[in-house]
Design a protein around this motif. Structure first.
Motif, short mmCIF file in Angstrom:
data_model
loop_
_atom_site.label_atom_id
_atom_site.label_comp_id
_atom_site.label_asym_id
_atom_site.label_seq_id
_atom_site.Cartn_x
_atom_site.Cartn_y
_atom_site.Cartn_z
N GLN A 104 15.34 8.56 8.79
CA GLN A 104 15.79 9.07 7.48
C GLN A 104 15.11 8.31 6.35
OE1 GLN A 104 20.10 9.02 7.44
NE2 GLN A 104 20.21 9.97 9.45
N CYS A 105 13.83 8.09 6.48
CA CYS A 105 13.06 7.28 5.54
C CYS A 105 12.01 8.17 4.87
CB CYS A 105 12.37 6.16 6.34
SG CYS A 105 11.23 5.12 5.41
N GLY A 106 11.58 7.77 3.69
CA GLY A 106 10.51 8.50 3.02
C GLY A 106 9.22 8.50 3.82
N PHE A 107 9.06 7.53 4.72
CA PHE A 107 7.86 7.45 5.55
C PHE A 107 8.02 8.16 6.90
CE2 PHE A 107 7.42 3.49 2.93
CZ PHE A 107 6.29 3.88 2.22
N THR A 108 9.19 8.73 7.16
CA THR A 108 9.45 9.39 8.45
C THR A 108 8.39 10.43 8.80
OG1 THR A 108 11.82 8.93 8.29
CG2 THR A 108 11.16 10.70 9.80
N PRO A 109 7.84 11.18 7.83
CA PRO A 109 6.79 12.14 8.18
C PRO A 109 5.56 11.50 8.85
CG PRO A 109 7.69 12.67 6.03
CD PRO A 109 8.28 11.35 6.44
N GLN A 110 5.43 10.16 8.77
CA GLN A 110 4.33 9.50 9.47
C GLN A 110 4.41 9.70 10.99
OE1 GLN A 110 3.38 5.43 8.54
NE2 GLN A 110 3.43 5.79 6.33
N TYR A 111 5.58 10.07 11.50
CA TYR A 111 5.68 10.35 12.93
C TYR A 111 4.62 11.38 13.35
CZ TYR A 111 9.99 7.98 14.49
OH TYR A 111 10.92 7.05 14.88
N LYS A 112 4.34 12.35 12.48
CA LYS A 112 3.33 13.38 12.78
C LYS A 112 1.96 12.72 12.99
CE LYS A 112 1.52 17.77 10.98
NZ LYS A 112 0.09 17.54 11.04
N GLY A 113 1.56 11.86 12.06
CA GLY A 113 0.28 11.17 12.18
C GLY A 113 0.25 10.19 13.35
N LEU A 114 1.38 9.58 13.62
CA LEU A 114 1.46 8.67 14.78
C LEU A 114 1.24 9.47 16.07
CD1 LEU A 114 4.52 6.46 13.73
CD2 LEU A 114 2.12 5.74 13.85
N GLN A 115 1.88 10.63 16.17
CA GLN A 115 1.71 11.46 17.37
C GLN A 115 0.26 11.93 17.51
OE1 GLN A 115 3.64 11.98 19.95
NE2 GLN A 115 2.23 13.40 20.93
N GLU A 116 -0.35 12.35 16.41
CA GLU A 116 -1.76 12.79 16.46
C GLU A 116 -2.67 11.64 16.90
OE1 GLU A 116 -2.27 14.20 12.46
OE2 GLU A 116 -1.25 16.12 12.89
N ALA A 131 0.75 -2.22 5.99
CA ALA A 131 1.92 -1.92 5.17
C ALA A 131 2.49 -0.55 5.53
CB ALA A 131 1.53 -1.95 3.69
N PRO A 132 3.76 -0.33 5.21
CA PRO A 132 4.37 0.98 5.49
C PRO A 132 3.61 2.16 4.88
CG PRO A 132 6.06 -0.60 4.93
CD PRO A 132 4.74 -1.29 4.69
N ILE A 133 3.00 1.94 3.71
CA ILE A 133 2.29 3.06 3.07
C ILE A 133 0.99 3.43 3.78
CG2 ILE A 133 3.26 2.66 0.76
CD1 ILE A 133 0.57 1.31 0.03
N THR A 134 0.49 2.57 4.67
CA THR A 134 -0.75 2.87 5.40
C THR A 134 -0.49 3.98 6.39
OG1 THR A 134 -1.42 0.55 5.22
CG2 THR A 134 -2.59 1.90 6.83
N LYS A 135 -1.23 5.07 6.23
CA LYS A 135 -1.06 6.23 7.12
C LYS A 135 -1.72 5.95 8.46
CE LYS A 135 -0.71 9.63 3.51
NZ LYS A 135 -1.40 9.62 2.25
N PRO A 136 -1.14 6.48 9.55
CA PRO A 136 -1.74 6.28 10.87
C PRO A 136 -3.22 6.67 10.94
CG PRO A 136 0.44 7.23 11.08
CD PRO A 136 0.12 7.22 9.61
N GLN A 137 -3.59 7.75 10.23
CA GLN A 137 -4.98 8.21 10.23
C GLN A 137 -5.91 7.13 9.68
OE1 GLN A 137 -2.10 9.68 9.46
NE2 GLN A 137 -2.46 11.69 8.56
#
Length: 161
Positions: A35-47, A143-149
């Protein structure tokens, strides 16, 4: 020492899993929340996981409820949410603490080997990421703002070594 890393055990449900199970693999270790603003990163983590797992990469997610109580669910609820919402297939471990007196031994190690800004040993928020090489050395903290990509180039370099 990398050997210290491989002696650490983590929990997945009632099972204790030694980090030595991941010897020889490049790892990205992430403290997560549903339930975090960064939760959508799960998509990039999975990719990222799908792209590099066949090449010797593992992504290890560790839910944590220490930041704004953004991970209130049980381990099974968290896993189900991730699978249904983001089609995750990488391992999601039991909820743990990354700061304070109950800090899990994995995070004690990660923070010691890769401190944050100004040498801080605290994790600042959900989705802080640690990259670990094939020998168990903590190479980098993101940092949390760093996207998995944005980490993929570093992953590729470690896989190639």
């Amino acid at each position: 020492m990398a050997e210290d890393f491989y002696q650490i055990k983590v929990k997945r449900g009632s099972e204790e899993i030694p980090m030595s199970n991941f010897k020889g693999k490049v790892l990205l270790i992430v403290n997560t929340a549903s339930q975090c603003g960064f939760t959508p990163q799960y998509k990039g983590l999975q990719e990222t996981y799908e792209k590099y797992n066949p090449k010797g990469f593992e992504l290890l997610a560790f839910p944590c409820n220490q930041f704004g109580e953004q991970e209130p669910g049980s381990d099974s609820e968290i896993k189900l949410f991730c699978e249904r919402t983001f089609s995750t297939t990488f391992p999601i471990f039991s909820k743990l603490e990354v700061n304070g007196p109950q800090t899990d031994s994995l995070y004690l190690h990660l923070k010691k080997k890769a401190p944050g800004i100004f040498g801080s040993l605290d994790i600042k928020w959900n989705f802080t990421k640690f990259l670990v090489d094939k020998q168990g050395n903590v190479v980098k903290r993101y940092a949390p703002i760093t996207k998995p990509q944005d980490i993929q180039k570093d992953i590729e370099e470690l896989i190639a070594k």
